[in-house]
Motif scaffolding. Structure first.
Motif: not given
Length: 175
Positions: A2-3, A30-31, A58-67, A93-98
């Motif tokens: 999931r990107l 996910y655009l 996609v803005a949630s830490g529980s959403f299983p995005s890979d990158a 979403t970037a803050a969640v990725m970090l």
């Protein structure tokens, strides 16, 4: 895989959308289009979220995005991410990725780069963010703009661990 693909600014929007169109079938895109990117054009495939939809999955830490990749990444977006400002869906979403220690790749489109932008990039790099501007590889022997774009997208895919055949790889001949 999931990107999350975020497209910000207006210059280079087509390159970001071309990246989405080149995603292999095994990668779900996910655009996120910023308001300025949305004004430039709309995209009909993949899930598209409004930049003001801060409650999107996609803005949630529980959403299983890979990158996540932001291409193009405006200097405004890059600065917000560097400073921890999460005031829209892209920056949240970037803050969640970090915070989740997930891969985040930014493709800034500015030239020349000023001192503040370079300092922001250095800060982000130290946090594990990959900074990969859309730089053509002249050694790849591309003859068209499309081949040059495929090369850049292929390099981003390499950094994200996405297999592809978008450009001819350097081959070391056996002795």
């Amino acid at each position: 895989m999931r990107l999350v693909v975020a497209v910000t600014g207006a210059s280079g929007v087509e390159l970001g959308l071309k990246l989405v169109s080149k995603l292999p079938e095994r990668v779900t895109g996910y655009l996120i289009l910023s308001e300025n990117a949305r004004r430039v054009l709309e995209h009909e495939s993949h899930r598209v979220y409004n930049d003001d939809d801060i409650a999107a999955p996609v803005a949630s830490g529980s959403f299983p995005s890979d990158a996540m990749i932001v291409v193009p990444c405006s200097m405004n977006t890059l600065a917000k991410i560097a400073c921890g400002i999460a005031d829209n869906l892209v920056t949240r979403t970037a803050a969640v990725m970090l915070k989740e220690n997930r891969p985040l790749l930014l493709a800034p489109r500015e030239m020349p780069l000023g001192t503040i932008a370079l300092e922001n990039m250095l800060k982000l790099s130290r946090l594990g963010v990959t900074i990969a501007p859309p730089v053509p590889g002249y050694y790849s022997g591309h003859a068209t703009v499309e081949e040059m774009e495929d090369f850049m997208i292929g390099k981003w895919f390499d950094l994200l661990g996405i297999e592809h055949t978008l450009y001819k790889r350097w081959r070391i001949e056996e002795l």
